[in-house]
Scaffold this active site. Sequence first.
Site, PDB file in Angstrom:
ATOM      1  N   THR A  69      -9.571  26.073 -13.267  1.00 25.26           N
ATOM      2  CA  THR A  69      -8.242  27.121 -13.306  1.00 25.26           C
ATOM      3  C   THR A  69      -6.860  26.573 -12.109  1.00 25.26           C
ATOM      4  O   THR A  69      -6.795  25.778 -12.489  1.00 25.26           O
ATOM      5  CB  THR A  69      -9.381  28.177 -12.884  1.00 25.26           C
ATOM      6  OG1 THR A  69      -9.862  28.380 -13.372  1.00 25.26           O
ATOM      7  CG2 THR A  69      -9.269  29.155 -11.721  1.00 25.26           C
ATOM      8  N   THR A  95      -6.613  31.676 -13.568  1.00 28.15           N
ATOM      9  CA  THR A  95      -7.286  30.760 -14.919  1.00 28.15           C
ATOM     10  C   THR A  95      -6.499  30.816 -16.313  1.00 28.15           C
ATOM     11  O   THR A  95      -6.438  32.535 -16.239  1.00 28.15           O
ATOM     12  CB  THR A  95      -8.260  30.767 -14.374  1.00 28.15           C
ATOM     13  OG1 THR A  95      -8.731  30.097 -15.160  1.00 28.15           O
ATOM     14  CG2 THR A  95      -9.242  32.003 -14.622  1.00 28.15           C
ATOM     15  N   ASN A 149      -9.510  30.129 -17.856  1.00 24.79           N
ATOM     16  CA  ASN A 149     -10.364  29.658 -18.226  1.00 24.79           C
ATOM     17  C   ASN A 149     -10.626  27.537 -18.587  1.00 24.79           C
ATOM     18  O   ASN A 149     -10.574  27.294 -17.776  1.00 24.79           O
ATOM     19  CB  ASN A 149     -11.457  30.423 -19.028  1.00 24.79           C
ATOM     20  CG  ASN A 149     -12.681  30.362 -19.470  1.00 24.79           C
ATOM     21  OD1 ASN A 149     -12.912  29.632 -18.101  1.00 24.79           O
ATOM     22  ND2 ASN A 149     -13.337  30.671 -20.229  1.00 24.79           N
ATOM     23  N   SER A 155     -16.485  36.400 -12.077  1.00 23.27           N
ATOM     24  CA  SER A 155     -15.581  35.111 -12.058  1.00 23.27           C
ATOM     25  C   SER A 155     -15.888  34.450 -10.799  1.00 23.27           C
ATOM     26  O   SER A 155     -17.064  35.015 -10.264  1.00 23.27           O
ATOM     27  CB  SER A 155     -14.007  35.719 -12.262  1.00 23.27           C
ATOM     28  OG  SER A 155     -13.566  34.641 -11.213  1.00 23.27           O
ATOM     29  N   SER A 156     -16.174  33.259 -10.891  1.00 21.52           N
ATOM     30  CA  SER A 156     -16.206  32.644  -9.619  1.00 21.52           C
ATOM     31  C   SER A 156     -14.905  32.147  -8.202  1.00 21.52           C
ATOM     32  O   SER A 156     -15.458  31.675  -7.641  1.00 21.52           O
ATOM     33  CB  SER A 156     -17.238  30.839  -9.697  1.00 21.52           C
ATOM     34  OG  SER A 156     -18.227  31.239 -10.620  1.00 21.52           O
ATOM     35  N   GLY A 207     -12.167  25.539 -10.465  1.00 17.11           N
ATOM     36  CA  GLY A 207     -13.763  24.322 -10.727  1.00 17.11           C
ATOM     37  C   GLY A 207     -14.735  25.394 -11.082  1.00 17.11           C
ATOM     38  O   GLY A 207     -15.887  24.556 -10.884  1.00 17.11           O
ATOM     39  N   GLY A 208     -15.001  25.947 -11.877  1.00 13.87           N
ATOM     40  CA  GLY A 208     -15.840  26.805 -12.480  1.00 13.87           C
ATOM     41  C   GLY A 208     -16.814  27.155 -11.579  1.00 13.87           C
ATOM     42  O   GLY A 208     -16.758  27.669 -10.429  1.00 13.87           O
TER      43      GLY A 208
HETATM   44  N1  GLY Z   1     -12.557  30.930 -15.283  1.00 12.01           N
HETATM   45  C1  GLY Z   1     -13.432  30.345 -14.256  1.00 12.01           C
HETATM   46  C2  GLY Z   1     -13.892  31.845 -13.490  1.00 12.01           C
HETATM   47  O1  GLY Z   1     -13.115  32.997 -13.653  1.00 12.01           O
HETATM   48  O2  GLY Z   1     -14.865  31.176 -12.156  1.00 12.01           O
END
Ligand code: GLY
Length: 598
Positions: free
Chosen positions: A408, A426, A428, A479-480, A500-501
């Site tokens: 991201t 992002t 992803n 999402s994070s 960083g997910g």
């Molecule tokens: N794809 C990463 C997020 O949205 O957290």
Amino acid sequence: MNLKHVLLLSTSILSIVACKSQQAVQQSTTIQKPAENQGFYQFTNEDPNASPFFAKKASVYAKNGLATSAHPVASQVGVDILKMGGNAIDAAVATQFALSVVHPAAGNIGGGGFMVFRDKKGKTFTLDYREKAPENASRDMYLDENKNVKAGQLSWVGHLASGTPGSVDGLEQAHKRFGKLTWQQVLQPAIDLAENGVKLTAREARGLNNVRAELIKFNPNKTYFMKADTAKWKEGDVLVQKDLAKTLRLIQAQGRKGFYEGETAKLLLAEMKRGGGIITQKDLDNYHAVWRDAVIDTYKNLKVISMPPPSSGGIALIQLLKFVEPYPLKKWGWHSDSTTQVMIEAERRVYADRSKWLGDPDFVKVPQKELLDAEYLKKRWQDFQFSQASDSKVIKGGTIAGFESTETTHSSFVDKEGNAVSITTTLNGSYGSKVVVDGAGFLMNDEMDDFSIKPGVPNVYGLIGNEANAIAPNKRMLSSMTPTIVEKDGKLMMVLGTPGGSTIITSVFQVFLNVAEHDMTMQQAVDALRFHHQWMPDRTTFEDGAFTEKTLIRLREKGYKMDAQKNTIGRMDCILVLPDGTYEGGADVRSDDTAVGY
Ligand code: GLY
């Protein structure tokens, strides 16, 4: 000042000198670091020579405006726009389009994102331009007749992995509402970069080489992301993207229509048809970004402004901060065993809650007020004890939400009037679904994998999905991403964020505390080594060197599983406003990230 502080100061001065040449590349104007910001964190490492930093990098200081992003050229675009008289929104929008050219791994027009904006008067806005599940998506679309996940990682690569993109609509809405320069002006730098080519950094060259096989698999009509022959990309090679330039010109001329209708839409739908994707013209017509109320709360005397659902980021960050607020973290010291223990236990409880309660607020009831309620948080903390680690199997809260990949990108902006933008976007996975829209030249996202593709069962990463984040037509996946702005005494103080997910939330948490509690400069805060716990699996991963052996022994004795990892955690791009109003940019030393100011 004790001996340790003197040593730290000398090291810091030496590192500033050593980084001078790097600094010259990074910034257009250098301003003397103000003496009052020579902060110190109390590093409790028993070895005075050990460095808690990933590497040392000099801060960038600026008086008039600053942009920090994943790529030096994109940050330069942001500052050029500011110098032309644009505001932070103009700079942010221009930089996002530039990132779609220079950082194709994550910068995008085929994905989505979130923006937090605080204007010069302190008014806050958030824009949700997260992708949506297409109308023909369904809860079990990735499952076979026995309700097992189908082979082929269909939510991760290929045409079926994409949600309806939101970036172009979102950027247009932000610009229409707050931009000062014309739409034509903010698009032009990206068009020029795509048309004339951009020199690949070593990292971008490596990234493209790594996905070559998948690009070949999903794009029978060769794309310019593969080299003409079997040769590998190398640093300094020039990547020209004529098709993307054409698409950007259509967007420049027609706004959202240049993407969601006409030639670009036709190419996108043809690409979907060719590869078995399900996005339709109706999905494109129906895509609209949404302005939402920011999640706002306090940590001591600081006001934290962050992204609401469908990002879990804002709620989770504030829960984390509320859990650790009562503890004397500064006195205990950075990464001491006590500081680390309360942070890990906060993370355990927050990620358990995240998994149970969070999803798209347009589809599920998200109990935001309840999750941030002081009494609720107090009760949630009752089973914490210093003598031993809690057990994630016992901590209630439901099941972990869908995994978010680490690819991201975040960028932060501030202009001379004090408008500030924090933006995370992002595709992803790295280079998204690996599908390039033939003739239109941009990569599509694989954001469908951020849904829990089979609620209640571990996904490919061993993480468990949940009902609140199950797939439904037109729903946004959880999402994070945690774009965040912090105020002190009614004034702008920090602009924070990272890719960083699932580690996004904990990285923002750590950088915030590094500044707020451990008196680090923003660059130190960003460079400091990081750790991560997400409830399930019940382990703490950390960047090698983040803890002393003694601290690790103490934590392990209490039952914490502490695993060093070679991979880095996060790529923070942040800004700190110093007491005299100077902006300090902290661009992550872990990658190509660069702050540029003027
Ligand atoms: N794809 C990463 C997020 O949205 O957290």
